[in-house]
Structure formats: structure tokens, C-alpha cells
Write a protein that holds these residues in place. Structure first.
Motif: not given
Length: 658
Positions: A39-41, A69, A71-73, A657
Motif C-alpha cells: 500500500a505504501n509502494s 520497492e 515507496s510513495t514517499d 499510486q
């Protein structure tokens, strides 16, 4: 035993065995290993284990795969960095809406995926970056150097100014990972070389010159034949894009700027004195301390024994430095491991609060002049400090800064008046966003009109790219509501509303028929000129002399001897044609034609080709050219390596995402 097991972990039998072994982990398996992205990638790069290159990617064998991965950040931070880079490069032409395109996001994501693939490849290859390599790389960065030498103060300042601020340990980890990612492609890029044969071939081609005779044909006669309705309609239908009426909008707007905001009254003495008292700390020269230090460096991953030995050494040096008659500078030159200050006897210069790391600063600003203290532990290791001098801060009197306070107060009053007027305008518009009239009446402002104008026109407030983007935005066009305040300068903004919109559409044939007829005739004339030139080329191929052919066509013959490759003579496109022509063979002329920018045609006979002479290269030029060719090949090889990595690994992207 283990080696035998490894040798046999291939084929269908190994798959079944591993499947049985991994069944107990079913309830705790991470969904990312099952093929999905967390979910955070945003993306995931997966590689099979090095000892089982053919491992299937489906569960449960997928649990053996290594993965990295994005990440979204991480993606958002890189995307914002790219936004800032493009905004700086494009200036007023930067379009934030266009930048948010999926294509731009995928471009940024692709670069991150390449980095993750390189990191996986480096780990699989056993690439390790040591502490010395990291330290040497950081100390060699120009951003951290003063007069060509690493400066610890500048290093700390640079890291603390980052958003978010970074500690030295965090930055070292970032550098370590970057070096680990780059070592393989850099090694590939620097391993290429160019042979003397390649250099000679490039020189023969790049320095090649050609001799040609060119006959410049006179302009073809004008086409005055009739253009029928059917011909005009056919041309119009095939070239509608050439006859478009541009999209236009008409807007009404309310402007809030220096002319609309009343000038503030001059601030009285009491207001200025009150401001001075509130901001007294601004007008104090900060306390400064003249310091020196001796650093006994300790790596972040050092063991307890190493740390203990460094601490004891620093304690001994502190005792020596505090002894009567001790020469601190000599001790620093002999023992300090800070390359930025060691040769200067540990001198750090004048230090203000907020510059050094916290433990160092706390100790320094608690000392008395002439005092020596240590060891003081920081991320760098253990320090021995010497405070040589203290320069206390001084308060500037009110009278000395009165003019500055008056200017600041006037500016603050102007900004406050602007904000209040803009706020009132916005509040009223929000109550009734379908018109600007009521808001203008309540604020005493004027509703003005502009347009119609197209995207390419620059008039009035629409000269601002922000205003133009808002005026042509889908939301304002469809809703007919007022925009938010759009800043077009310091304390200068407008609120706009689109009151009319005309989409891009083809002009009717009746309106552009004269232009269509001219285009048809120009096309026929151009084709006739090409046909005439081709006929002359056939005569040249048949063996006629260029002088005779040119005389019959009333053409001017121009010799082009020693024409170099790439020269824009007669034009860049013509030069390409001349150098693409076949080499002349004895008894068979190399002939052809090309067009000129004014629509005329030219025919040519290529008479000689002179390859470049590698013998004319000096040793220095040959070395430089060989290095350039190797660099070009190396860059291509490194790019190909990254591309093939992505083909070998599995890349999963979750575009939702982005």
C-alpha cells in the motif's frame, strides 16, 4: 551436504520440495511477495535468488526472490525535485498542470526503478562500499570544501539546511547506497576502449570532403491553372489542421494591486518603538567564540574497543592541552584527524550558535576563554576543544535602526491592507461565484473585461501565464465560476471568470478558399519543379555534361570543391544529400538533386570524394578522440546494461499510486 542440496535445487522436483517447506509460512507471508505492490509502494523490482536463476515467480517460490520497492514517499520526493528543476529551467513558461501528466510521472518512476534494479544487481554481485570510500567521496565533494579542502563546518551547515535536515550518518548512508548503485555501470562505462582502426575510420568519415558541381535551377513558372471546387475541397479535407480557428476565451476580472490598495499612513513613533521592543533580538550582534579542536575520528560501525581507545586518546590529549605552556596548535597538527582544520592547528575560526552539532556547541558555549575541554563525543568521534576568545553580542539602539523599522512597518501595512482587501473580495465571491459584480461593488473595485484572446496572444493581465492557464482550464470554462485569486506579482492579484469560450474549430472552406487555392497551386508548382529536376538528373545519368544540361535549363552552375561534412552549404539538408550520394565510379557519374528553402531545385554531379587523413592527427588529438569514442561507447554500454537488467528482473508498477 549444503552444496549437494544447492546443486539439486533446480527442476520440477526442487519446486515441489520448496513448496512443501514454505507452506507453514502461508499465514504470515507478505502480500508483496505474492506479486502485488504494498500500500505504501509505487513499484517493486524483483530478482530470483542467485543460486536458483530459474526460480518461478509464483508463490511459494516467489518468497525466495529478493525485491526492492519504490515507496510513495520516495516517488513524491523525487517528483517534487523534478518539478522544482523544470520550474527553474522554464521560468514563466512552466505549466504545473501539464507537469502532472502521467507521462512525466512514469519518466520519474522509470529512473527510480533503474536505481532499484542497479541496487539489486550490486547486492547480487556482492558489491560492498567501505567506510573509507564513503569518507573520501564526501571529503572530495566541492560543496563541502573551502579553499580546496574539506571543511567540517560547511559540511554540517549544508546537511542542516536540507529539507528535511540530515545527520552525517544519514548522508553517509545515502552516499554509500549511491556508490553501490553506480559502481557496476560506472565500471562498464569506463572499461570500454577504442582501437586505432576505429579512430582512423572515424577520422576518414568525419573529415571527409567532397567536390561537386551544382546547377541552381531558376524558379519554376507560376501555376495559374484553374483550381476546381473538387480539388479545393480535397485539399481542404486533407489539411484541415492548417485552417483552424484557435480556441479563444473572453474573461471578466477584478484586479487587486498597488493602484487599488490605498497607501498606508506613516507609522507613529510609538508604533515603531513597540516594534523595536518586540523584535529587539533581531538587532543584536550574536555572540561569537573563537575555537580550535582536535578530532579523534570514530567510524559509525566501530566496535566498543575501538571507541574506548579513541576516547582514551582524546582524554590524554585533553590533559596535555590543558597543561601549563601546552601548544594546542602543535598537538592538533600532530594528532587531529580533521583534514579541514589539522594543518591550521585545529583552528575553526569564529563560531556562532546554531552552526555546530549539538554536543559540540553545548560544550563550547559553556566554556570560559582559555579553557580546554574534552573528550566531547559527536557523530564524528571525540573532540578536544579549546576556547581562545569570546566576542559578546551588542544591542543596536532604536535610533540606529529607526529607518529600517519604518520601511518594514510601511511594507507590513501595505501587505495587511492588500490581504484584507483580497480576503473581503474572496469572501463575497464565494457567496456568489457566478458573478463578479456584487463582489466588486462591496469592495469598491472595478469589473473589467478582456478578450476574446487565444493561447498564443499576450494582452493585458492575460500576459501572465498563470492567468492564461486558469482562463483556458476546463473547470472555469465549464462552470462559469470565478477563480481563486491569481497572483501576477508581489501584492498584485486578479480574480477572473470566463464569460465566453470558442473552441478550436476548422474555418469553413468558403472563408479560407483563397488560401486553399494558393496552397494547391504552390503544391502543383513544387511537384512540377521536382519533376523537371528529375528529368535533368536522368539526362545527367545518360551521360550528358552538366554544363550542357544547365545551359538548356538556364541554370547557374556553382562549384563546391572541398565541401566539408555537416557544413550548411548550400543548406544543411542539401549537405546531407550530397554526403549521402553514392561514390562516383569511373565512367558512372554520381548525380542527384535537392530542394532549396526558397522552393527552387538544384541538380548536382559529385566529382570526387576525399577521405580524412588520420596521419594529420597529433598524438594529443588522437588520444583525445580515442577517449571521446570510448566515452560514447561506454555510455551506450552502461545504458544497455541497465536496460537488460530490467529485462532480467520483474518490475511491478501500481499506477494508481502515482
Amino acid at each position: 551436504m549444503l552444496q549437494k542440496l544447492r546443486d539439486r535445487t533446480s527442476g520440477w522436483a526442487a519446486t515441489i520440495v520448496i513448496g512443501l517447506l514454505t507452506l507453514p509460512f502461508l499465514l504470515v507471508v507478505d502480500q508483496g511477495y505474492l506479486g502485488g505492490v504494498g500500500a505504501n509502494s509505487v513499484a517493486q523490482v524483483k530478482a530470483p535468488p542467485t543460486w536458483w536463476a530459474g526460480a518461478p515467480s509464483w508463490w511459494p517460490a516467489s518468497m525466495l526472490w529478493r525485491h526492492e520497492e519504490v515507496s510513495t514517499d520516495e516517488f513524491r520526493q523525487r517528483f517534487e525535485q523534478e518539478r522544482m528543476r523544470q520550474r527553474q529551467a522554464q521560468g514563466d513558461d512552466f505549466d504545473p498542470r501539464a507537469f502532472e501528466s502521467l507521462e512525466n510521472k512514469r519518466t520519474v518512476l522509470d529512473s527510480l526503478i533503474d536505481e532499484k534494479a542497479l541496487l539489486l544487481a550490486a547486492e547480487r554481485a556482492g558489491v560492498v562500499v567501505g567506510d573509507v570510500a564513503v569518507r573520501d567521496y564526501i571529503q572530495g565533494m566541492p560543496a563541502f570544501q573551502v579553499d580546496g579542502r574539506f571543511d567540517a563546518t560547511r559540511y554540517q551547515l549544508a546537511l542542516s539546511s536540507q529539507m528535511p535536515p540530515q545527520t552525517p550518518r544519514q548522508f553517509e548512508a545515502l552516499v554509500r547506497q549511491s556508490l553501490q548503485q553506480s559502481l557496476l555501470p560506472t565500471g562498464i562505462a569506463t572499461s570500454t576502449f577504442a582501437t586505432d582502426a576505429e579512430v582512423d575510420r572515424i577520422v576518414r568519415l568525419a573529415d571527409e570532403t567532397r567536390d561537386a558541381q551544382v546547377a541552381l535551377l531558376p524558379p519554376h513558372e507560376e501555376d495559374t491553372a484553374e483550381v476546381t471546387d473538387a480539388q479545393a475541397q480535397a485539399w481542404y479535407d486533407a489539411h484541415k489542421g492548417d485552417f483552424m480557428r484557435p480556441e479563444t476565451v473572453t474573461i471578466e476580472y477584478v484586479e487587486v494591486g498597488p493602484e487599488q490598495v490605498p497607501a498606508p499612513e506613516q507609522a507613529d513613533e510609538a508604533t515603531l518603538r513597540s516594534r523595536y521592543e518586540e523584535e529587539k533580538a533581531r538587532f543584536v550582534e550574536p555572540e561569537r567564540r573563537l575555537a580550535s579542536h582536535i578530532l579523534i575520528r570514530v567510524d559509525a560501525d566501530a566496535d566498543a574497543a575501538t571507541r574506548k581507545a579513541a576516547e582514551e586518546k582524546a582524554a590524554r590529549l585533553a590533559e596535555e592541552a590543558a597543561a601549563d605552556g601546552a601548544d594546542f596548535a602543535a598537538l592538533a597538527r600532530a594528532n587531529s584527524e580533521d583534514p579541514g582544520s589539522r594543518e591550521d592547528g585545529g583552528d575553526l575560526g569564529w563560531v556562532e550558535q546554531g552552526v555546530m552539532v549539538a554536543p559540540f556547541e553545548e560544550a563550547l558555549f559553556a566554556m570560559q576563554p582559555g579553557q580546554v575541554r574534552g573528550p566531547v563525543q559527536t557523530d564524528f568521534g571525540y573532540h578536544v576543544l579549546q576556547l581562545r576568545q569570546v566576542e559578546a553580542g551588542a544591542q543596536e539602539p532604536f535610533e540606529q535602526v529607526r529607518e529600517e523599522l519604518a520601511r518594514e512597518q510601511a511594507q507590513a501595512d501595505r501587505e495587511r491592507a492588500y490581504s484584507e482587501l483580497t480576503g473581503r473580495l474572496t469572501d463575497v465571491i464565494y457567496q456568489n461565484p457566478s458573478t463578479l459584480d456584487s463582489a466588486a461593488r462591496e469592495t469598491g473595485l472595478q469589473v473589467q473585461k478582456l478578450g476574446p484572446f487565444s493561447r498564443d496572444q499576450t494582452i493585458g493581465v492575460a500576459a501572465s501565464p498563470e492567468v492564461k492557464r486558469a482562463a483556458f482550464s476546463e473547470s472555469l470554462i465549464e462552470d462559469g465560476t470565478a477563480s481563486d485569486p491569481i497572483e501576477i506579482g508581489p501584492s498584485h492579484s486578479v480574480v477572473i471568470r470566463v464569460i465566453d469560450h470558442a473552441p478550436e474549430e476548422p474555418r469553413p472552406l468558403a472563408e479560407v478558399r483563397d488560401t486553399v487555392v494558393a496552397a494547391v497551386r504552390a503544391d502543383r508548382r513544387g511537384k512540377a519543379a521536382v519533376a523537371a529536376a528529375e528529368a535533368l538528373v536522368e539526362r545527367l545519368r545518360a551521360g550528358e555534361a552538366l554544363a550542357d544540361v544547365a545551359a538548356a535549363a538556364n541554370a547557374e552552375v556553382v562549384p563546391l570543391d572541398g565541401l566539408p561534412r555537416g557544413a550548411p552549404v548550400p543548406t544543411a539538408a542539401a549537405n546531407d544529400v550530397l554526403f549521402e550520394a553514392a561514390l562516383p565510379v569511373e565512367g558512372t557519374p554520381s548525380v542527384g538533386r535537392f530542394g532549396l528553402e526558397d522552393g527552387r531545385q538544384a541538380v548536382f554531379v559529385l566529382t570526387a570524394v576525399h577521405p580524412g587523413d588520420p596521419a594529420k592527427l597529433t598524438p594529443e588529438q588522437r588520444t583525445q578522440l580515442r577517449a571521446q569514442l570510448a566515452q560514447i561507447d561506454g555510455t551506450a554500454a552502461a545504458d544497455d546494461y541497465v536496460r537488460r537488467l530490467r529485462e532480467r528482473f520483474i518490475v511491478v508498477v501500481e499506477e494508481s499510486q502515482l
